[in-house]
Design a protein around this motif. Structure first.
Motif, PDB file in Angstrom:
ATOM      1  N   UNK A   1     -41.873  -6.533  23.713  1.00 49.47           N
ATOM      2  CA  UNK A   1     -42.405  -5.214  23.364  1.00 49.47           C
ATOM      3  C   UNK A   1     -41.714  -4.741  22.089  1.00 49.47           C
ATOM      4  N   UNK A   2     -42.512  -4.467  21.073  1.00 50.58           N
ATOM      5  CA  UNK A   2     -41.998  -3.996  19.794  1.00 50.58           C
ATOM      6  C   UNK A   2     -42.461  -2.555  19.574  1.00 50.58           C
ATOM      7  N   UNK A   3     -41.633  -1.549  19.863  1.00 52.52           N
ATOM      8  CA  UNK A   3     -42.009  -0.182  19.503  1.00 52.52           C
ATOM      9  C   UNK A   3     -42.105  -0.060  17.987  1.00 52.52           C
ATOM     10  N   UNK A   4     -42.955   0.853  17.538  1.00 51.22           N
ATOM     11  CA  UNK A   4     -43.242   0.948  16.107  1.00 51.22           C
ATOM     12  C   UNK A   4     -42.745   2.260  15.512  1.00 51.22           C
ATOM     13  N   UNK A   5     -42.204   2.143  14.322  1.00 52.27           N
ATOM     14  CA  UNK A   5     -41.880   3.312  13.507  1.00 52.27           C
ATOM     15  C   UNK A   5     -42.608   3.155  12.178  1.00 52.27           C
ATOM     16  N   UNK A   6     -43.528   4.074  11.909  1.00 52.72           N
ATOM     17  CA  UNK A   6     -44.251   4.081  10.636  1.00 52.72           C
ATOM     18  C   UNK A   6     -43.631   5.145   9.742  1.00 52.72           C
ATOM     19  N   UNK A   7     -43.249   4.742   8.537  1.00 54.11           N
ATOM     20  CA  UNK A   7     -42.544   5.633   7.624  1.00 54.11           C
ATOM     21  C   UNK A   7     -43.445   6.093   6.485  1.00 54.11           C
ATOM     22  N   UNK A   8     -43.423   7.394   6.252  1.00 53.51           N
ATOM     23  CA  UNK A   8     -44.099   7.956   5.081  1.00 53.51           C
ATOM     24  C   UNK A   8     -43.302   9.171   4.627  1.00 53.51           C
ATOM     25  N   UNK A   9     -42.889   9.132   3.378  1.00 59.15           N
ATOM     26  CA  UNK A   9     -42.081  10.222   2.861  1.00 59.15           C
ATOM     27  C   UNK A   9     -40.763  10.384   3.594  1.00 59.15           C
ATOM     28  N   UNK A  10     -40.230   9.260   4.123  1.00 54.38           N
ATOM     29  CA  UNK A  10     -38.969   9.299   4.838  1.00 54.38           C
ATOM     30  C   UNK A  10     -39.056   9.828   6.252  1.00 54.38           C
ATOM     31  N   UNK A  11     -40.273  10.122   6.716  1.00 49.77           N
ATOM     32  CA  UNK A  11     -40.472  10.665   8.055  1.00 49.77           C
ATOM     33  C   UNK A  11     -41.199   9.656   8.940  1.00 49.77           C
ATOM     34  N   UNK A  12     -41.081   9.872  10.235  1.00 56.35           N
ATOM     35  CA  UNK A  12     -41.741   9.026  11.221  1.00 56.35           C
ATOM     36  C   UNK A  12     -43.122   9.614  11.503  1.00 56.35           C
ATOM     37  N   UNK A  13     -44.177   8.863  11.155  1.00 57.49           N
ATOM     38  CA  UNK A  13     -45.540   9.372  11.273  1.00 57.49           C
ATOM     39  C   UNK A  13     -46.419   8.344  11.984  1.00 57.49           C
ATOM     40  N   UNK A  14     -47.626   8.764  12.336  1.00 60.45           N
ATOM     41  CA  UNK A  14     -48.657   7.840  12.806  1.00 60.45           C
ATOM     42  C   UNK A  14     -49.965   8.216  12.141  1.00 60.45           C
TER      43      UNK A  14
ATOM     44  N   UNK B   1     -33.960   0.453  25.949  1.00 56.02           N
ATOM     45  CA  UNK B   1     -33.916  -0.984  26.201  1.00 56.02           C
ATOM     46  C   UNK B   1     -34.571  -1.855  25.155  1.00 56.02           C
ATOM     47  N   UNK B   2     -35.145  -1.250  24.133  1.00 57.87           N
ATOM     48  CA  UNK B   2     -35.804  -2.044  23.086  1.00 57.87           C
ATOM     49  C   UNK B   2     -34.774  -2.806  22.270  1.00 57.87           C
ATOM     50  N   UNK B   3     -35.033  -4.089  22.065  1.00 60.30           N
ATOM     51  CA  UNK B   3     -34.191  -4.898  21.204  1.00 60.30           C
ATOM     52  C   UNK B   3     -35.007  -5.519  20.076  1.00 60.30           C
ATOM     53  N   UNK B   4     -36.252  -5.071  19.962  1.00 54.56           N
ATOM     54  CA  UNK B   4     -37.136  -5.467  18.871  1.00 54.56           C
ATOM     55  C   UNK B   4     -37.762  -4.187  18.313  1.00 54.56           C
ATOM     56  N   UNK B   5     -37.905  -4.103  17.000  1.00 55.75           N
ATOM     57  CA  UNK B   5     -38.475  -2.900  16.388  1.00 55.75           C
ATOM     58  C   UNK B   5     -39.366  -3.295  15.218  1.00 55.75           C
ATOM     59  N   UNK B   6     -40.563  -2.727  15.214  1.00 52.88           N
ATOM     60  CA  UNK B   6     -41.548  -2.971  14.164  1.00 52.88           C
ATOM     61  C   UNK B   6     -41.600  -1.734  13.267  1.00 52.88           C
ATOM     62  N   UNK B   7     -41.238  -1.910  12.002  1.00 51.43           N
ATOM     63  CA  UNK B   7     -41.212  -0.804  11.044  1.00 51.43           C
ATOM     64  C   UNK B   7     -42.258  -1.057   9.962  1.00 51.43           C
ATOM     65  N   UNK B   8     -43.016  -0.013   9.642  1.00 48.23           N
ATOM     66  CA  UNK B   8     -44.024  -0.113   8.580  1.00 48.23           C
ATOM     67  C   UNK B   8     -43.725   0.933   7.516  1.00 48.23           C
ATOM     68  N   UNK B   9     -43.642   0.481   6.278  1.00 50.22           N
ATOM     69  CA  UNK B   9     -43.474   1.377   5.137  1.00 50.22           C
ATOM     70  C   UNK B   9     -44.876   1.694   4.607  1.00 50.22           C
ATOM     71  N   UNK B  10     -45.440   2.804   5.064  1.00 47.86           N
ATOM     72  CA  UNK B  10     -46.806   3.148   4.676  1.00 47.86           C
ATOM     73  C   UNK B  10     -46.917   3.439   3.180  1.00 47.86           C
ATOM     74  N   UNK B  11     -45.897   4.061   2.620  1.00 51.99           N
ATOM     75  CA  UNK B  11     -45.892   4.287   1.175  1.00 51.99           C
ATOM     76  C   UNK B  11     -45.840   2.959   0.434  1.00 51.99           C
ATOM     77  N   UNK B  12     -45.037   2.038   0.962  1.00 52.71           N
ATOM     78  CA  UNK B  12     -44.928   0.722   0.342  1.00 52.71           C
ATOM     79  C   UNK B  12     -46.239  -0.042   0.374  1.00 52.71           C
TER      80      UNK B  12
END
Length: 244
Positions: free
Chosen positions: A3-16, A43-54
């Motif tokens: 399970x990879x919880x997601x953090x989407x970044x835009x302008x330095x903030x966590x968004x969806x 308990x998450x040991x995997x994390x999916x990060x997306x740089x939306x600006x990138x």
């Protein structure tokens, strides 16, 4: 199933976003590192990060926030894995981001537009690159989902069978952020087509039943985003299903 919880970044903030539409943005937290700690504590040991600006700019933009997230995950005793997608489009960016401390990188647009280049770069960074296949009606979308090609998603992915990819992240744009359930059939088709290469399902995972259905369909992993922020999925319970 991971399970990879997601953090989407835009302008330095966590968004969806909804269906990848930058005009349909919800800001969930001004401090992405705090979200990362919440996920890790669950308990998450995997994390999916997306740089939306990138993804729009063609180069990573939110590196200060990424660095804070890495600091959080690296503070735990157990091995943790953080991957980043969005704007990873050339060899220099790949080398610098891996040196930055990321475990693996998701490459989408450049892999699709310059397939021969990507086949070579995968060999140079074995086990570190993830092919990001984002599809709308089964056709590959690129450039932060702003363009849809005529390339079939499964056929594109099959070009990389036998290559030292870490995984494929397969996102169904129609379901992403819509809280209406994942396209399990499409995800299962992709995993079946790729054999032993791990396929990570992305888009629409809304309930624990969705998690179970993806696991039963043979997916190697699932990314969960909006459902965690809106409270329709308990992350620790999702991880338990994946581990069962």
């Amino acid at each position: 199933m991971q399970i990879w919880p997601a953090i989407d970044l835009r302008g330095g903030k966590c968004v969806r976003l909804r269906q990848g539409d930058y005009a349909q943005e919800t800001v969930f937290n001004d401090e992405p590192a705090a979200v990362a700690r919440m996920f890790a504590d669950a308990g998450a040991r995997c994390l999916h990060v997306v740089d939306l600006d990138g993804a729009r700019e063609g180069a990573p933009v939110n590196l200060p926030a990424v660095e804070e997230i890495l600091d959080v995950f690296n503070s735990y005793d157990e091995p943790c894995h953080v991957e980043l997608g969005g704007g990873v489009r050339d060899e220099q960016a790949i080398a610098e981001l891996l040196d930055f401390g990321l475990d693996r990188l998701v490459v989408g647009t450049s892999a699709i537009k310059h397939t021969d280049w990507f086949e070579g770069i995968v060999e140079r960074f074995p086990g570190k690159l993830v092919l990001g296949v984002d599809a709308r009606d089964g056709l590959v979308a690129t450039d932060g989902w702003l363009e849809t090609s005529q390339t079939n998603a499964v056929e594109l992915a099959q070009r990389f069978i036998g290559k030292p990819l870490a995984a494929i992240v397969y996102t169904d744009i129609a379901t992403d952020g819509m809280m209406q359930g994942p396209n399990v059939a499409a995800m299962a088709e992709m995993q079946a087509a790729m054999g032993s290469l791990p396929v990570v399902a992305s888009g629409g995972v809304t309930t624990l039943d969705d998690v179970q259905r993806l696991k039963d369909a043979g997916l190697a992993a699932a990314i969960i985003g909006r459902a965690l922020y809106e409270g329709t999925i308990d992350l620790s319970k999702a991880i338990a299903i994946g581990n069962s």
